[in-house]
Design a protein around this motif. Structure first.
Motif, mmCIF file in Angstrom:
data_model
loop_
_atom_site.group_PDB
_atom_site.id
_atom_site.type_symbol
_atom_site.label_atom_id
_atom_site.label_comp_id
_atom_site.label_asym_id
_atom_site.label_seq_id
_atom_site.Cartn_x
_atom_site.Cartn_y
_atom_site.Cartn_z
ATOM 1 N N ALA A 233 0.795 -0.934 0.068
ATOM 2 C CA ALA A 233 -0.055 0.071 -0.114
ATOM 3 C C ALA A 233 0.946 1.234 -0.054
ATOM 4 O O ALA A 233 0.506 2.196 -0.811
ATOM 5 N N VAL A 234 2.023 1.183 0.705
ATOM 6 C CA VAL A 234 2.801 2.443 0.595
ATOM 7 C C VAL A 234 3.616 2.663 -0.489
ATOM 8 O O VAL A 234 3.931 3.616 -1.032
ATOM 9 N N LEU A 235 3.935 1.506 -1.212
ATOM 10 C CA LEU A 235 4.654 1.403 -2.491
ATOM 11 C C LEU A 235 3.873 1.924 -3.519
ATOM 12 O O LEU A 235 4.255 2.985 -4.460
ATOM 13 N N LEU A 236 2.754 1.539 -3.634
ATOM 14 C CA LEU A 236 1.759 1.894 -4.509
ATOM 15 C C LEU A 236 1.398 3.467 -4.448
ATOM 16 O O LEU A 236 1.556 4.073 -5.418
ATOM 17 N N SER A 237 1.102 3.850 -3.263
ATOM 18 C CA SER A 237 0.875 5.406 -2.898
ATOM 19 C C SER A 237 2.130 6.208 -3.356
ATOM 20 O O SER A 237 1.962 7.369 -4.120
ATOM 21 N N GLU A 239 4.588 5.274 -5.719
ATOM 22 C CA GLU A 239 4.629 5.406 -7.256
ATOM 23 C C GLU A 239 3.475 6.304 -7.864
ATOM 24 O O GLU A 239 3.690 6.928 -8.986
ATOM 25 N N LYS A 240 2.157 6.198 -7.294
ATOM 26 C CA LYS A 240 1.327 6.736 -8.045
ATOM 27 C C LYS A 240 1.338 8.538 -7.699
ATOM 28 O O LYS A 240 1.113 9.064 -8.585
ATOM 29 N N LEU A 293 13.351 4.235 -9.162
ATOM 30 C CA LEU A 293 12.292 5.609 -9.113
ATOM 31 C C LEU A 293 12.723 6.215 -7.935
ATOM 32 O O LEU A 293 12.439 7.336 -8.039
ATOM 33 N N PHE A 294 12.869 5.214 -6.687
ATOM 34 C CA PHE A 294 12.688 6.016 -5.313
ATOM 35 C C PHE A 294 13.953 6.903 -5.196
ATOM 36 O O PHE A 294 13.877 7.597 -4.650
ATOM 37 N N ARG A 295 15.067 6.217 -5.654
ATOM 38 C CA ARG A 295 16.383 6.771 -5.484
ATOM 39 C C ARG A 295 16.396 8.412 -6.328
ATOM 40 O O ARG A 295 16.775 9.345 -5.872
ATOM 41 N N GLU A 372 1.806 5.195 -15.875
ATOM 42 C CA GLU A 372 2.725 4.266 -15.472
ATOM 43 C C GLU A 372 3.695 3.877 -16.471
ATOM 44 O O GLU A 372 4.830 3.562 -15.994
ATOM 45 N N ALA A 373 3.430 3.475 -17.527
ATOM 46 C CA ALA A 373 4.515 3.147 -18.446
ATOM 47 C C ALA A 373 5.397 4.157 -18.796
ATOM 48 O O ALA A 373 6.572 3.911 -18.918
#
Length: 671
Positions: A233-237, A239-240, A293-295, A372-373
């Motif tokens: 849930a955290v990762l999805l939030s 990324e979105k 992405l996060f880095r 997303e792509a």
């Protein structure tokens, strides 16, 4: 006692208050003198609370406070007090709780009417000058409140007394302490998980806020109990929101919230605290997933912080406005022609990775976001995009910039310092750690008689600090100790806790108040239990006490942390919302983790493993092989041997056998 019949905000240390210094309203800052004036005149108080980056605050100011006719009514009927909620969160929380208790929805600007002795009796948020949006016109409101005050004074006073008593019980009351157990976090995190939007991330519905305290609850639940759905849930939030218009794809950094459920259309103000917490969450996410992405978003957001938010001396400014040239988002939005003019033939490459959105109801220029792509491919091809973004950023710099609230808030800076130190340590960026140290020195160096200010603007300082300031700076000092190994930071953290005890601890020694004991201008001395966009003061205090007691082995500190946690948990059970900060901190208190590493200074093998596996539950102590001083204490008063590399991972008072291999330590930290 009456003050001059004029606007008195020009000399204030808040840019928000200074913005209102040219109003024809006879504004007073919140002060004992302004409260005394209301009592002397027996005139009700009109309290207006806002902040510099608040869009609707600016709208109400332009419509009403800059209007001579409206100001004349305000000046005739009320003592008018203006408050920057970032300078005085204690005042804001009291009167926001009063509004909520009336059954009204909160928000800013907060418009409250108080009796001459400061007790709330009616209020709202934004009022248009003329009746519209289903709201009465502001002058109508002023005249109706005055009529009620003159004709029904006794019943108004009775209502104000009852409302004040209710707020005091809610924000300053005591309840029986709770028994701390593992079920507390599991139950809370499961409740949050039930509110998650499984398609778009964040909480279901609109508007959507990053809500970092909730995200931390879910992350802690995954770390402790292995609840993969909470991690996801955290990762999805993340990324979105990092694909949406709420994220600044050209300059880095996150806006305060999106007005829609898709993270697409933000209110474009950028707050320091949101971005500090974004860096921390992305740091944990990168460590757990290895997703670039996060880095990249950490790097972009910190680049924005260092480029646009540092003030003279090295501390960080509070916020950037949503508006420029009178239009929301104008600085950040782009027409297709503007992008093509800036990039020429390479604009086609840009549009391969980014989309311009012009959603229904949005009146400005299109908003940059990613599908997303596009997000996935832009990470793979990031080197192609760097020069394009740099050219767009250079073109954007030619525009009229949004206003910056340049005051440095101590607690928000503490959050930012900790985030920079942690990310710098995890990603091997000594320059970020150095920036964190400079900000720490700027804030700590502003102390007077060992007491921190809550806010600074140039040479102007607002004393005394709040409990959240000492807690955030103690946590920042601990993070800097972990990043640098400098034991002076442990001493600084201990000094901040000493000031907390001296000025904020309650008489029963079961917890702390938000406001210092010598603050003479608060109608209620509140606890600071309720989260806002950041964890509550109480949550931050418990975290600091737990972490410092773990580092030092100080049992008195540990007892203090446990007592504060038990009593805070008892109060949190009676809160309708905003308990995540306390629940998260109680989780740390219930099972604190401590990692002691003895390693070689040259070519260490164990330290890099700890650095790339950050865990908000854990404190780390690194000692060079052969050290004879500043030796860390293991639980039970045992000194760790230092003749050869080894790592000791302890939960509470129990340690695992020494770990000597990097691979084994990696396995233990990633369980």
């Amino acid at each position: 006692m009456t003050l001059p019949a004029q606007n008195l905000l020009a000399e204030e240390a808040s840019p928000y208050l200074q913005q209102h210094s040219g109003n024809p309203v006879h504004w007073r800052p919140w002060s004992p003198a302004a409260l005394a004036e209301a009592k002397a005149l027996q005139r009700p108080i009109l309290l207006s609370v806002g902040y510099a980056a608040c869009h609707w605050c600016h709208v109400m100011a332009h419509e009403s406070f800059e209007n001579d006719d409206v100001a004349a009514v305000m000046n005739r009927l009320f003592v008018n007090i203006k408050v920057d909620r970032e300078e005085r969160p204690d005042i804001d929380q009291i009167y926001m709780a009063a509004l909520s208790s009336m059954g009204e929805q909160g928000g800013w600007p907060l418009t409250m009417f108080l009796t001459p002795d400061g007790k709330p009796f009616w209020g709202g948020t934004y009022f248009p000058r003329e009746a519209r949006y289903g709201r009465p016109g502001f002058v109508q409101v002023l005249e109706a409140v005055d009529k009620a005050w003159r004709e029904k004074k006794e019943s108004v006073n009775q209502s104000a007394d009852g409302l004040t008593a209710h707020v005091e019980t809610r924000l300053a009351g005591s309840h029986a302490k709770a028994v701390l157990d593992r079920a507390m976090l599991a139950k809370f995190a499961t409740g949050i998980d039930g509110m998650i939007d499984r398609e778009l991330g964040g909480l279901r519905g609109a508007p959507k806020f990053p809500n970092a305290p909730f995200m931390q609850s879910l992350w802690l639940s995954w770390l402790r109990d292995g609840t993969a759905s909470h991690r996801d849930a955290v990762l999805l939030s993340l990324e979105k929101m990092l694909a949406g218009g709420i994220y600044d794809h050209i300059g880095g950094g996150l806006s305060r919230y999106s007005t829609d459920a898709e993270w697409l259309v933000p209110h474009f103000e950028k707050m320091l605290y949101d971005n500090a917490q974004l860096v921390r969450l992305c740091n944990w996410a990168y460590a757990a997933t290895g997703k670039e992405l996060f880095r990249l978003r950490i790097e972009e957001t910190i680049a924005w912080l260092l480029r646009e938010m540092r003030v003279e001396g090295g501390a960080f400014a509070a916020s950037l406005d949503a508006d420029s040239e009178g239009e929301e988002g104008l600085f950040y939005t782009w027409s297709r022609d503007e992008i093509e003019n800036a990039l020429g033939y390479e604009s086609a490459l840009f549009f391969k990775y980014f989309t311009l959105a012009d959603p229904h109801g949005w009146e400005g220029k299109p908003i940059i976001h990613q599908t997303e792509a596009q997000q996935i491919q832009s990470v793979v091809d990031r080197d192609l995009l760097v020069p394009l973004k740099q050219r767009l950023l250079a073109a954007r710099e030619q525009r009229v910039r949004p206003g910056r609230d340049g005051k440095a808030l101590t607690d928000w800076n503490g959050l930012t310092i900790a985030a920079l130190a942690e990310a710098g340590r995890s990603l091997g960026r000594s320059d970020w750690i150095e920036a964190a140290e400079a900000a720490f020195a700027a804030i700590a160096g502003a102390a007077r008689d060992a007491r921190l200010p809550h806010s600074m603007l140039g040479e102007k300082k607002l004393f005394p600090a709040l409990s959240s300031d000492y807690a955030a700076m103690a946590n920042a000092a601990i993070s800097l100790f972990e990043a640098t190994g400098n034991p002076d930071y442990i001493d600084r953290a201990g000094n901040f806790i000493g000031q907390l005890d001296l000025w904020h601890r309650d008489s029963d020694k079961t917890g702390y108040y938000l406001t210092a004991s010598d603050s003479a201008d608060v109608p209620i001395r509140i606890r600071g239990d309720v989260d806002e966009a950041i964890p509550s003061a109480t949550g931050q205090i418990i975290e600091a006490l737990v972490r410092l007691s773990s580092l030092t082995g100080d049992l008195d500190l540990w007892e203090k942390a446990w007592t504060a946690a038990e009593h805070a948990a008892g109060r949190a059970e009676h809160q309708p919302y905003g308990q995540a900060g306390i629940v998260n901190a109680c989780t740390l208190a219930f099972e604190p983790l401590k990692l002691v590493i003895v390693d070689r200074s040259e070519n260490p093998r164990l330290v890099p493993v700890a650095n790339r596996n950050p865990d908000p539950r854990r404190v780390d102590i690194v000692v060079p092989v052969g050290s004879a001083t500043n030796l860390p204490m293991l639980p039970g008063g045992v000194l760790s041997p230092t003749e050869k590399p080894g790592a000791w991972l302890c939960t509470g008072q129990v340690c695992l056998p020494v770990i000597t291999e990097a691979e084994e330590l990696e396995r233990m930290l990633r369980r």
